[in-house]
Scaffold this motif. Structure first.
Motif, mmCIF file in Angstrom:
data_model
loop_
_atom_site.group_PDB
_atom_site.id
_atom_site.type_symbol
_atom_site.label_atom_id
_atom_site.label_comp_id
_atom_site.label_asym_id
_atom_site.label_seq_id
_atom_site.Cartn_x
_atom_site.Cartn_y
_atom_site.Cartn_z
ATOM 1 N N ALA A 75 18.279 -3.203 -47.279
ATOM 2 C CA ALA A 75 19.002 -1.937 -47.159
ATOM 3 C C ALA A 75 18.066 -0.770 -47.421
ATOM 4 O O ALA A 75 18.088 0.235 -46.686
ATOM 5 N N THR A 76 17.221 -0.892 -48.436
ATOM 6 C CA THR A 76 16.259 0.165 -48.752
ATOM 7 C C THR A 76 15.337 0.403 -47.568
ATOM 8 O O THR A 76 15.098 1.553 -47.169
ATOM 9 N N ARG A 77 14.850 -0.662 -46.984
ATOM 10 C CA ARG A 77 13.956 -0.550 -45.824
ATOM 11 C C ARG A 77 14.680 0.111 -44.656
ATOM 12 O O ARG A 77 14.111 0.955 -43.957
ATOM 13 N N GLN A 78 15.932 -0.246 -44.435
ATOM 14 C CA GLN A 78 16.692 0.350 -43.333
ATOM 15 C C GLN A 78 16.830 1.857 -43.519
ATOM 16 O O GLN A 78 16.619 2.623 -42.586
ATOM 17 N N TYR A 79 17.173 2.301 -44.729
ATOM 18 C CA TYR A 79 17.327 3.730 -44.976
ATOM 19 C C TYR A 79 16.000 4.467 -44.814
ATOM 20 O O TYR A 79 15.976 5.615 -44.375
ATOM 21 N N LEU A 80 14.912 3.814 -45.160
ATOM 22 C CA LEU A 80 13.600 4.438 -45.028
ATOM 23 C C LEU A 80 13.150 4.575 -43.576
ATOM 24 O O LEU A 80 12.494 5.553 -43.215
ATOM 25 N N THR A 81 13.499 3.610 -42.738
ATOM 26 C CA THR A 81 12.908 3.553 -41.400
ATOM 27 C C THR A 81 13.824 3.960 -40.255
ATOM 28 O O THR A 81 13.326 4.248 -39.165
ATOM 29 N N GLU A 82 15.112 3.961 -40.458
ATOM 30 C CA GLU A 82 16.041 4.270 -39.360
ATOM 31 C C GLU A 82 15.791 5.695 -38.862
ATOM 32 O O GLU A 82 15.975 6.659 -39.594
ATOM 33 N N PRO A 83 15.391 5.843 -37.586
ATOM 34 C CA PRO A 83 15.071 7.179 -37.080
ATOM 35 C C PRO A 83 16.320 7.979 -36.709
ATOM 36 O O PRO A 83 17.344 7.430 -36.322
ATOM 37 N N VAL A 84 16.197 9.282 -36.851
ATOM 38 C CA VAL A 84 17.235 10.229 -36.459
ATOM 39 C C VAL A 84 16.588 11.181 -35.463
ATOM 40 O O VAL A 84 15.617 11.854 -35.803
ATOM 41 N N LYS A 85 17.105 11.209 -34.228
ATOM 42 C CA LYS A 85 16.534 12.066 -33.188
ATOM 43 C C LYS A 85 16.931 13.525 -33.429
ATOM 44 O O LYS A 85 18.099 13.820 -33.610
ATOM 45 N N ILE A 86 15.916 14.391 -33.456
ATOM 46 C CA ILE A 86 16.137 15.816 -33.713
ATOM 47 C C ILE A 86 15.123 16.634 -32.920
ATOM 48 O O ILE A 86 13.927 16.351 -32.953
ATOM 49 N N ASN A 87 15.608 17.668 -32.243
ATOM 50 C CA ASN A 87 14.749 18.591 -31.526
ATOM 51 C C ASN A 87 13.978 19.418 -32.557
ATOM 52 O O ASN A 87 14.582 20.127 -33.358
ATOM 53 N N PRO A 88 12.641 19.347 -32.567
ATOM 54 C CA PRO A 88 11.867 20.014 -33.614
ATOM 55 C C PRO A 88 11.998 21.547 -33.632
ATOM 56 O O PRO A 88 12.022 22.147 -34.700
ATOM 57 N N VAL A 89 12.087 22.171 -32.471
ATOM 58 C CA VAL A 89 12.193 23.634 -32.431
ATOM 59 C C VAL A 89 13.552 24.073 -32.973
ATOM 60 O O VAL A 89 13.646 24.992 -33.794
ATOM 61 N N PHE A 90 14.603 23.395 -32.534
ATOM 62 C CA PHE A 90 15.942 23.735 -33.013
ATOM 63 C C PHE A 90 16.069 23.417 -34.505
ATOM 64 O O PHE A 90 16.692 24.154 -35.256
ATOM 65 N N LEU A 91 15.466 22.307 -34.937
ATOM 66 C CA LEU A 91 15.469 21.953 -36.356
ATOM 67 C C LEU A 91 14.842 23.069 -37.184
ATOM 68 O O LEU A 91 15.397 23.467 -38.203
ATOM 69 N N ASP A 92 13.708 23.576 -36.731
ATOM 70 C CA ASP A 92 13.028 24.652 -37.453
ATOM 71 C C ASP A 92 13.930 25.877 -37.575
ATOM 72 O O ASP A 92 14.019 26.481 -38.643
ATOM 73 N N ARG A 93 14.607 26.218 -36.509
ATOM 74 C CA ARG A 93 15.513 27.370 -36.542
ATOM 75 C C ARG A 93 16.649 27.165 -37.524
ATOM 76 O O ARG A 93 16.985 28.062 -38.304
ATOM 77 N N VAL A 94 17.258 25.992 -37.480
ATOM 78 C CA VAL A 94 18.398 25.712 -38.363
ATOM 79 C C VAL A 94 17.958 25.680 -39.822
ATOM 80 O O VAL A 94 18.641 26.208 -40.695
ATOM 81 N N LEU A 95 16.814 25.061 -40.097
ATOM 82 C CA LEU A 95 16.350 24.956 -41.475
ATOM 83 C C LEU A 95 15.978 26.300 -42.085
ATOM 84 O O LEU A 95 15.874 26.422 -43.300
ATOM 85 N N ASN A 96 15.784 27.301 -41.251
ATOM 86 C CA ASN A 96 15.483 28.650 -41.742
ATOM 87 C C ASN A 96 16.730 29.530 -41.742
ATOM 88 O O ASN A 96 16.632 30.739 -41.592
#
Length: 178
Positions: A75-96
């Protein structure tokens, strides 16, 4: 004469983040992780945790730590490695944004600096750098890209951090489809 400060701020943040991403070297990435499970606290190399995440093979210290904390390595390994697809430019905007700050505050309860200072900024940089590499983010990538020599992780809350990433992904998809 009307000057759009909000637009200028966004451009400056995007340019600054882009410069940070392209000028970043492995010297600015985390090398040590302090993995906490309740009263158990183990310092290990990020490489050791990364090897476990990639191969599933536990080092002796990580095996002992997970056993003492009664954590399931799979379970620990799954939480560490499971990818989440995210647009990097939009992510940057939202995180700011205010919403992004709330998200960063939640995740920084799990992954944070040893001093507990500038957690938002460090996490924001790690998230954007992780997403810029391949358009997806995983907890192990965030840990590896954390911009301090040492990063602390509350192992009991890894699942919570993973769920927060999934919520962010869903929210960003909803905004993009709006």
């Amino acid at each position: 004469m009307h000057f759009n400060f909000l637009g200028l701020r966004r451009i400056l943040v995007l340019v600054g983040t882009t410069c940070l991403l392209f000028l970043s070297t492995p010297a600015f990435a985390a090398e040590q992780i302090v993995l906490k499970y309740g009263v158990f606290r183990e310092s290990l190399s990020v490489e050791e945790l990364s090897t476990f995440a990639q191969t599933g093979q536990l080092s002796r210290s990580l095996r002992v730590n997970l056993a003492l904390a009664r954590q399931d390595p799979k379970a620990t390994r799954q939480y560490l490695t499971e990818p989440v697809k995210i647009n990097p430019v939009f992510l940057d905007r939202v995180l700011n944004s205010q919403i992004g700050n709330i998200f960063l505050d939640k995740i920084s309860q799990v992954i944070y600096t040893p001093s507990r200072r500038a957690d938002r900024q460090a996490l924001r940089a790690a998230l954007v750098l992780s997403a810029s590499q391949d358009g997806q983010v995983s907890l192990i990538e965030i840990i590896k890209n954390y911009p301090t020599n040492e990063v602390e992780v509350d192992g009991n809350r890894l699942e919570s951090a993973y769920r927060q990433l999934r919520r962010l992904q869903t929210s960003l998809q909803d905004l993009l489809n709006f």
